[in-house]
Design an enzyme around this catalytic site. Structure first.
Site, PDB file in Angstrom:
ATOM      1  N   GLU A   1     -23.140  52.669   6.652  1.00  0.00           N
ATOM      2  CA  GLU A   1     -22.011  52.674   5.715  1.00  0.00           C
ATOM      3  C   GLU A   1     -22.493  52.254   4.326  1.00  0.00           C
ATOM      4  OE1 GLU A   1     -17.985  52.277   7.832  1.00  0.00           O
ATOM      5  OE2 GLU A   1     -18.747  50.273   7.504  1.00  0.00           O
TER       6      GLU A   1
ATOM      7  N   GLU B   1     -18.047  44.149   4.582  1.00  0.00           N
ATOM      8  CA  GLU B   1     -17.031  43.220   4.076  1.00  0.00           C
ATOM      9  C   GLU B   1     -17.241  41.831   4.674  1.00  0.00           C
ATOM     10  OE1 GLU B   1     -13.630  45.697   4.981  1.00  0.00           O
ATOM     11  OE2 GLU B   1     -14.306  47.095   3.443  1.00  0.00           O
TER      12      GLU B   1
ATOM     13  N   LYS C   1      -9.253  47.235   9.815  1.00  0.00           N
ATOM     14  CA  LYS C   1      -9.445  46.083   8.905  1.00  0.00           C
ATOM     15  C   LYS C   1      -8.234  45.137   9.019  1.00  0.00           C
ATOM     16  CE  LYS C   1     -12.446  48.943   6.163  1.00  0.00           C
ATOM     17  NZ  LYS C   1     -13.086  49.228   4.883  1.00  0.00           N
TER      18      LYS C   1
ATOM     19  N   SER D   1     -15.410  56.528   3.377  1.00  0.00           N
ATOM     20  CA  SER D   1     -14.581  57.607   2.830  1.00  0.00           C
ATOM     21  C   SER D   1     -14.557  58.866   3.694  1.00  0.00           C
ATOM     22  CB  SER D   1     -14.999  57.948   1.394  1.00  0.00           C
ATOM     23  OG  SER D   1     -14.736  56.852   0.540  1.00  0.00           O
TER      24      SER D   1
ATOM     25  N   ASN E   1     -11.427  51.722  12.075  1.00  0.00           N
ATOM     26  CA  ASN E   1     -11.457  50.303  11.717  1.00  0.00           C
ATOM     27  C   ASN E   1     -10.212  50.014  10.883  1.00  0.00           C
ATOM     28  OD1 ASN E   1     -11.979  47.774  10.696  1.00  0.00           O
ATOM     29  ND2 ASN E   1     -13.758  48.394   9.463  1.00  0.00           N
TER      30      ASN E   1
ATOM     31  N   GLY F   1     -14.028  53.125   0.978  1.00  0.00           N
ATOM     32  CA  GLY F   1     -12.729  53.055   0.317  1.00  0.00           C
ATOM     33  C   GLY F   1     -12.717  53.617  -1.095  1.00  0.00           C
TER      34      GLY F   1
ATOM     35  N   HIS G   1     -20.081  44.282   9.473  1.00  0.00           N
ATOM     36  CA  HIS G   1     -19.485  45.175   8.464  1.00  0.00           C
ATOM     37  C   HIS G   1     -19.783  44.583   7.080  1.00  0.00           C
ATOM     38  CE1 HIS G   1     -16.522  47.205   5.998  1.00  0.00           C
ATOM     39  NE2 HIS G   1     -16.458  48.129   6.933  1.00  0.00           N
TER      40      HIS G   1
HETATM   41  P1  PGA Z   1     -13.141  53.828   4.555  1.00  0.00           P
HETATM   42  O1  PGA Z   1     -13.778  52.536   5.281  1.00  0.00           O
HETATM   43  O2  PGA Z   1     -13.144  54.928   5.570  1.00  0.00           O
HETATM   44  O3  PGA Z   1     -11.763  53.404   4.146  1.00  0.00           O
HETATM   45  O4  PGA Z   1     -14.028  54.142   3.406  1.00  0.00           O
HETATM   46  C1  PGA Z   1     -14.847  52.653   6.179  1.00  0.00           C
HETATM   47  C2  PGA Z   1     -15.234  51.302   6.708  1.00  0.00           C
HETATM   48  O5  PGA Z   1     -15.247  50.321   5.954  1.00  0.00           O
HETATM   49  O6  PGA Z   1     -15.539  51.160   7.916  1.00  0.00           O
END
Ligand code: PGA
Length: 248
Positions: free
Chosen positions: A163, A95, A12, A208, A10, A169, A93
């Protein structure tokens, strides 16, 4: 039932045309590692160029609107994504749930639109840190699943991504036992909601994931792949995660 692992990146709101060069080695490895599925989900504007550059690699989107067309300024429909060459889409997601106030019902409508357009829906669920500390992680995930899983489609067209929001992150992860426990609950809840089809639905872990922890994560029971954010922006890191998924 052992399911074919899926490693999905992803991007983003990152990347540009020049960064599509990262996809060359990923596509090459995806072809060589025929035992796993690999996908990259760049921003909307890069989808068609990515598909043209690496036709062998599955390219996906990070969202869509649930209507096929209409007066929705700034939105993109599943049909449009399909026409651009996308083969899957991430929906709900955290976010988007947080920044755009997406409800479970909207996420379900989007997932059903994606499946109706002939693509695979990756539906994301996961708890906040406060919810986990309060012992409510399983309850929250079950509620999100009940509200946002699509009722339509074959098992291959649905992927669930667990997640934990506090792991995205941050470099912090749940323990192996916690991941195993919640993925088992996700499988059981999917069976209640979807019936026998749930056995064929892949459940990804996201948050992560990196080259250092991928092998351990990807061997946990009911972890059928990974949704990778930051580490998907660098081909060398993503290739390590693909390698971990294809071993064993
Ligand atoms: P990350 O993000 O691997 O940077 O923690 C995962 C995600 O939000 O899909």
């Amino acid at each position: 039932m052992t399911l074919r692992k899926l490693v999905a990146g992803n991007w983003k709101m990152n990347g540009n045309l020049a960064q599509l060069a990262q996809l060359d080695s990923i596509a090459e490895a995806a072809t060589a590692r025929a035992g796993i599925d690999t996908a990259i989900c760049p921003p909307f504007t890069l989808i068609a160029a990515a598909v043209a550059r690496v036709p062998a690699l599955m390219i996906g989107a990070q969202d869509c609107h649930f209507e096929p067309k209409g007066a929705h300024t700034g939105c993109i429909s599943a049909l449009m994504l399909h026409e651009a060459g996308a083969r899957l889409a991430i929906l709900g997601h955290s976010e988007r749930r947080a920044d755009h106030h997406e409800s479970d019902a909207e996420v379900r409508a989007k997932a059903e639109a994606v499946i109706a357009a002939g693509m695979t829906a990756i539906v994301c669920v996961g708890e906040t840190e406060a919810e986990r500390l309060a012992g409510r992680a399983i309850e929250v995930v079950e509620r999100q699943m009940a509200g946002s899983l699509p009722a339509t489609g074959s098992p291959e067209t649905l992927v669930i991504a667990y997640e934990p929001i506090w792991a995205i992150g941050t470099g912090r992860l749940p323990s192996v036992d916690d991941i195993e426990e919640i993925h088992a609950h996700i499988r059981a809840t999917a069976t209640i909601l979807l019936g026998s089809k749930a056995a064929g639905v892949r459940i990804l872990y996201g948050g992560s994931v990196n080259p250092g922890n991928a092998a351990e994560l990807l061997h946990i029971r009911n972890v059928d792949g990974a949704l990778v954010g930051g580490a998907s922006l660098h081909a060398t890191e993503f290739l390590h995660i693909m390698m971990a998924a294809s071993q064993g």
